[in-house]
Design an enzyme around this catalytic site. Sequence first.
Site, PDB file in Angstrom:
ATOM      1  N   TYR A  49       1.004  -1.221   0.236  1.00  0.00           N
ATOM      2  CA  TYR A  49      -0.279  -0.211   0.247  1.00  0.00           C
ATOM      3  C   TYR A  49       0.995   0.897   0.340  1.00  0.00           C
ATOM      4  CZ  TYR A  49      -5.021  -1.109   0.648  1.00  0.00           C
ATOM      5  OH  TYR A  49      -6.165  -0.971  -0.319  1.00  0.00           O
ATOM      6  N   GLU A  51      -0.642   4.802  -0.249  1.00  0.00           N
ATOM      7  CA  GLU A  51      -1.552   6.257  -0.632  1.00  0.00           C
ATOM      8  C   GLU A  51      -0.223   7.227  -0.499  1.00  0.00           C
ATOM      9  OE1 GLU A  51      -2.646   3.326   1.315  1.00  0.00           O
ATOM     10  OE2 GLU A  51      -5.053   3.438   0.772  1.00  0.00           O
ATOM     11  N   ASP A 194      -7.845  13.516 -24.632  1.00  0.00           N
ATOM     12  CA  ASP A 194      -8.144  11.692 -24.297  1.00  0.00           C
ATOM     13  C   ASP A 194      -7.792  10.890 -25.796  1.00  0.00           C
ATOM     14  OD1 ASP A 194      -8.346   9.273 -23.950  1.00  0.00           O
ATOM     15  OD2 ASP A 194     -10.418   9.278 -22.422  1.00  0.00           O
ATOM     16  N   THR A 220      -5.113   5.841 -21.278  1.00  0.00           N
ATOM     17  CA  THR A 220      -5.243   3.936 -20.913  1.00  0.00           C
ATOM     18  C   THR A 220      -3.109   3.688 -21.475  1.00  0.00           C
ATOM     19  OG1 THR A 220      -5.945   2.972 -22.901  1.00  0.00           O
ATOM     20  CG2 THR A 220      -7.141   4.143 -20.655  1.00  0.00           C
ATOM     21  N   LYS A 223      -3.702  -0.134 -24.901  1.00  0.00           N
ATOM     22  CA  LYS A 223      -4.552  -0.089 -26.525  1.00  0.00           C
ATOM     23  C   LYS A 223      -3.134  -0.092 -27.395  1.00  0.00           C
ATOM     24  CE  LYS A 223      -8.825   1.548 -24.841  1.00  0.00           C
ATOM     25  NZ  LYS A 223      -8.596   2.391 -23.380  1.00  0.00           N
ATOM     26  N   ARG A 229      -2.779  -3.055 -18.241  1.00  0.00           N
ATOM     27  CA  ARG A 229      -4.240  -1.567 -17.608  1.00  0.00           C
ATOM     28  C   ARG A 229      -4.407  -0.928 -17.159  1.00  0.00           C
ATOM     29  NH1 ARG A 229      -8.755  -4.194 -21.022  1.00  0.00           N
ATOM     30  NH2 ARG A 229      -9.810  -2.909 -20.133  1.00  0.00           N
TER      31      ARG A 229
END
Length: 411
Positions: A49, A51, A194, A220, A223, A229
């Site tokens: 973790y 954060e 985008d 993203t 692609k 991903r």
Amino acid sequence: MLQDTDNPIYDLIAKEKKRQIEGIELIASENYTSTSVLQAMGSILTNKYSEGYPSKRYYRGNQYIDQIENIAIDRAKELFKVDHVNVQPCSGSSANFAVHLAFLNVGDRTMGMSLDAGGHLTHGSKVSVSGKYFDSVNYGVGDNGFINYDQVRKIALDHRPKLIWTGLSAYSRVIDWKEFRKIADEVGAILIADIAHIAGLIATGHYPSPVPHADVITTTTHKTLRGPRGAMIMCNEQYAESIDKAVFPGTQGGPHNHTIAAIAVALKEASTEEFKKYSQQVILNAKKLADELTKKGYTIVSGGTDNHLMLTDVLKSVNLSGKEASLALECANITVNKNAVPNDSRKPWDPSGVRIGTAAITSRGMKEKEMEKIAQYIDTVLRNSNNEDLIKKIKLEVKNFTKNFLIPGIN
Ligand code: DSN
């Protein structure tokens, strides 16, 4: 080992692998990552973790995670020539949501390309939070399938949005980022590009970059960029703090460190000569496939493509809906998605078109010659969608055909 501890899941992964090997993958948003990307993605980094951001974490023990995140950031800055990068968004949708949060209050106006014209759900569609919590207006494309910048300007001047979204999910032409910049300036809007679909093509110089025209760029990473991903938000230094705060703590908790490491690996791969050649071939293949389908009588929206995808109006071409066409093709191991066409009279669940992309098949080493063959398979299936025997025969041919093309990360 998974095989012993959870056989049903192991078995389904094996089946999915076989499906990927034996099929022609034409979903424009999909690709095959390398073994190195898969290794980083499936690593023990998922245990941690973190954060916060490098050197500013809420939890201890992040000395290595910080270095990994910084490498990913530096590689993205270098590749896309941007000032600031946030590599933590878990997906394109969460990246776009964070951008809305960074700049808008609930009810503020945002403007984006409509879904049927080739935009994305998160650019203000009424079924997405981007159109539910914000007052969204849309622009479309002209009758020729190209963006009509005069119309975009008029809608922007009439509605004076705070944000203007550019970018695409199913638009196959070059976007004039500079013209969008002018329009945004005329109404005092922040301009967002985008580039989820075209990031790999932009990184390699095969599609114009929105830098320096857009204020913020979202993408993203899986692609045309061929990574895991995940997603990134890039921006000018001026907006860095607002973007970072909107991602964490605004919309997400702990970042997916395994994904961030895999993004770093993919960004290194994307900076190679080999990837440059790959990206060029993706576009050559798309152009060839669009030409071949056109020769066979198919209507391609806008008459062709400048990127990795095309939208085919199958209703007009062969009197099948997008749902019928995509189902028939799936029976022959050819995977596409049904897709609305501009001003579609049908519902999104069963629209008039299918979207076809070449990023994945190009990763298997397919070139123009193979595009001729694929166009032939598509045509035979769609014109004989009720002939089960013929479809079975094509499925067998497709299986044999794909054997000659190895998949990165699999074979
Ligand atoms: N689902 C992706 C696509 O297919 O374009 C975008 O969200």
